[in-house]
Design an enzyme around this catalytic site. Structure first.
Site, mmCIF file in Angstrom:
data_model
loop_
_atom_site.group_PDB
_atom_site.id
_atom_site.type_symbol
_atom_site.label_atom_id
_atom_site.label_comp_id
_atom_site.label_asym_id
_atom_site.label_seq_id
_atom_site.Cartn_x
_atom_site.Cartn_y
_atom_site.Cartn_z
ATOM 1 N N GLU A 82 90.414 85.318 40.225
ATOM 2 C CA GLU A 82 91.019 85.319 38.886
ATOM 3 C C GLU A 82 92.329 86.098 38.869
ATOM 4 O O GLU A 82 93.366 85.602 38.403
ATOM 5 C CB GLU A 82 90.044 85.916 37.869
ATOM 6 C CG GLU A 82 90.560 85.943 36.443
ATOM 7 C CD GLU A 82 90.705 84.558 35.850
ATOM 8 O OE1 GLU A 82 91.862 84.075 35.791
ATOM 9 O OE2 GLU A 82 89.691 83.964 35.472
ATOM 10 N N ASP A 109 96.139 84.623 38.188
ATOM 11 C CA ASP A 109 96.903 85.053 37.010
ATOM 12 C C ASP A 109 98.236 85.679 37.392
ATOM 13 O O ASP A 109 99.274 85.374 36.799
ATOM 14 C CB ASP A 109 96.081 86.064 36.198
ATOM 15 C CG ASP A 109 94.832 85.458 35.585
ATOM 16 O OD1 ASP A 109 94.724 84.225 35.547
ATOM 17 O OD2 ASP A 109 93.958 86.237 35.148
ATOM 18 N N SER A 121 91.821 79.083 33.194
ATOM 19 C CA SER A 121 92.336 80.355 33.712
ATOM 20 C C SER A 121 93.746 80.190 34.264
ATOM 21 O O SER A 121 94.521 81.147 34.304
ATOM 22 C CB SER A 121 91.427 80.883 34.819
ATOM 23 O OG SER A 121 90.184 81.281 34.309
#
Length: 639
Positions: free
Chosen positions: A302, A306, A554
């Protein structure tokens, strides 16, 4: 222009009722319909046991917060862009003296000595230690002890009642019906998945189909491999920032999710050389740090995604703030992050709920022993978060309190983005709702995600480049239907905001979903999501020293955040303010055509094909994907 924080329509799903009549002069204030999975009733609580009641007082003017926000956020308002200071917000929403005195007098009249009653310094909540017997008499309820399969116990009631004149001053009482217990995982060498956002398998997390061996550089391959150059081509993002010292972009991560600097540099070397030698500006919240004890995609995927894409698209000239939240033991919730960027939120409407939110200093030992971060961190102009809950996992009061905080941030000029989820009309984990309000893999009722259902955030869904299509085509994208499905639908808690009424009404009138009304919120009066979308498939991400293909909303949220950050840069460069809460603007007539309309694909879930992507707004891809030149032109024309 006003719209309610909590909707009056609820199918049969909402666990609270503010108007259900009951015996005598009391009304049901909160009610729960079922015991959550994994918990079971054990016994009645001992009547002589002490219960620390925490009474959340209703804030002044909170019923007008949407009007205040609309006033500074709608492009046709004379006050557009005239954002508030934190001090102005605190003064406007402090509880009234009437609320404090009325509730305190009620407690005294019911036999509680005044010296036992403590009012917080901000007047946000009242604390009083009572016996279980006193609490049950005070609120016409029964307190029970419940046991989790792990052995942890929890005290709760099925419902509680308050006099009508008292209920108007109180938002909620703790402990009560709330069952969102954050299970403690302290015995093993690895943290157990619990309530904490950031734990592997909890909430929204990206998916991977495995590693890739070749380095991808060609635009012709964007249907198979997404890299920064693909996104720049898709959304015409050709821009070099010039006001970087005035601007800010924040990405929120929740420990144990963490990035590795070696992965960021590996990505930079191949796809974004202006990031070589760069790292995010990390701000630790409640003991957060870029942990390296646990590695692998579940722990690094994640954050790697990002930061690599968020930082690439704003270029190496613009610093990106990493808000690393929560320690390795207690973890953190969205509320813990919100406490840090707005000190008034620490006690707002009763303060945090420590059955859901982490408590610092760690009361159990072994975790972060420093003070809770309250107002210690400056909020960035744009904040992207790729995590989420199922709306049904939280009580309406809890979500309403947090939703109001997003409105306060919008008043201060902050743009808040959340990914909409990866399971179509189902909730995280592919769970759907049952008629009694519980969630299961066999449920059939659509299960929307939070905070995306809050009308004061911008919810971001996912698209993909069509198979065999190129970014050079006129309409290269469709709704994401590889590995993940774009989360979308209609809230069961929040009413529709006025800014999206025209767009959603058009969808419901021209493309009415052909499903029974008892499996989705078909009232036409509920908050609809997502608001926008961006590509969420086939991202090339460096994770633990190798490149992997990654999928999820995401991906969509940090990419969108980077685009809005560049729009802020252009406005700040000519002396204008940040764009702030964008929803009233992007749904306005003046922004028609500023997003690339997505008309293909759907978002299956709960045993259905979900909703369809259609012309105009739809509950799969929202208004569509960003067209940077049009958005930039339109926003530069605003005050």
């Amino acid at each position: 222009m006003r719209y309610s924080l909590t909707a009056c329509f609820t199918l049969s799903l909402v666990v609270a009722s503010l108007a259900e009549p009951t015996f005598g002069p009391y009304n049901v204030h909160e009610k729960r319909s079922a015991i959550p999975i994994g918990w079971s009733y054990t016994r009645r609580h001992e009547s002589a046991a002490t219960l620390p009641l925490r009474i959340a007082l209703q804030q002044s003017n909170i019923e007008f917060i949407d009007e205040y926000l609309y006033d500074v956020s709608h492009p046709e308002s004379a006050n557009y862009g005239k954002h508030w200071t934190a001090g102005e917000i605190s003064r406007k929403f402090s509880p009234s003296e009437e609320a404090v005195s009325t509730v305190r007098d009620w407690l005294v009249e019911n036999g509680l000595e005044s010296e036992r009653i403590r009012v917080s310094s901000t007047k946000g909540w009242i604390n009083v230690n009572v016996t279980v017997e006193e609490a049950e008499r005070l609120m016409n309820t029964e307190y029970n002890v419940y046991t989790h399969v792990s052995g942890q116990e929890h005290v709760a009631c099925e419902a509680y009642h308050l006099p009508e004149y008292i209920g108007t001053h109180i938002d909620f009482v703790l402990p009560s019906v709330n069952f969102d217990v954050k299970l403690k995982g302290r015995s093993g060498s690895q943290p157990e998945p619990g309530r904490a956002i950031g734990q592997p398998g909890v909430g929204t997390t990206p998916k991977t189909t495995g590693t890739i061996s070749q380095t991808v550089t060609e635009l012709e391959q964007c249907d198979q491999y997404i890299t920064p150059i693909c996104l720049r081509a898709l959304y015409e993002l050709v821009y070099e920032p010039v006001a970087t010292e005035k601007n800010s972009y924040g990405v929120v991560e929740y420990t144990p999710q963490a990035y590795l600097q070696s992965d960021l540099q590996m990505f930079a070397l191949n796809y974004s050389t202006d990031l070589l030698g760069k790292e995010p500006v990390m701000v630790s919240i409640d003991g957060g740090y870029a942990q390296t004890e646990y590695q692998g995609f579940d722990y690094n995927g994640e954050s790697a995604l990002d930061l690599q894409y968020g930082m690439s698209l704003v270029t190496g000239k613009q610093n990106v703030t990493l808000y690393q939240t929560g320690d390795m033991v207690e973890g953190a919730s969205f509320n813990n992050f919100l406490d840090a960027i707005d000190g008034s939120y620490c006690t707002f409407e009763g303060g945090d709920n420590y059955t859901v939110d982490s408590q610092y200093p760690d009361p159990y030992g072994g975790g972060y022993e420093g003070p809770e971060d309250c107002g210690t961190v400056a909020p960035a102009y744009v904040i992207s978060t790729s995590y989420g809950y199922n709306e049904a996992e939280l009580t309406p009061f809890y979500t309403a309190r947090q939703c109001a905080e997003y409105a306060k941030l919008g008043l201060m000029g902050v743009t808040i983005l959340y990914s909409s989820g990866d399971y179509g009309v189902a909730g995280h984990g592919d769970y759907c709702l049952n008629p009694n309000g519980t969630q299961s893999s066999t449920g059939t009722i659509f299960n929307p995600t939070f905070p995306g259902t809050c009308p004061y955030v911008t919810s971001v869904g996912a698209t993909m480049v069509k198979p065999n299509a190129t970014v050079f085509q006129a309409q290269p994208e469709m709704a994401c239907m590889e590995v993940i499905y774009s989360g979308g639908g209609f809230s069961n808690y929040f009413a529709m905001s006025s800014y999206q009424k025209t767009a959603v009404d058009y969808y419901l009138q021209n493309y009415p979903p052909d499903y029974p009304s008892d499996i989705w919120n078909s009232t036409g009066m509920s908050r609809a999501l997502p608001d926008i979308s961006a590509n969420g498939a086939n991202y090339v991400v460096a994770v633990d020293g190798q490149f992997e293909l990654v999928y999820g909303t995401s991906c969509s949220s940090p990419v969108s955040g980077a685009i809005f950050t560049m729009i802020n840069d252009a406005r700040l460069a000519i002396g204008k303010g940040p764009i702030g809460f964008i929803n009233p603007t992007i749904y306005s007539a003046g922004f028609a055509g500023a997003f690339n309309d997505i008309t293909e694909g759907s978002n299956p879930g709960c045993g259905t094909e979900g909703y369809n992507a259609t012309a105009g707004w739809d509950p799969v891809t929202g208004l569509g994907t960003p067209n940077f030149p049009k958005l930039l032109e339109n926003w530069l024309a605003l005050p």
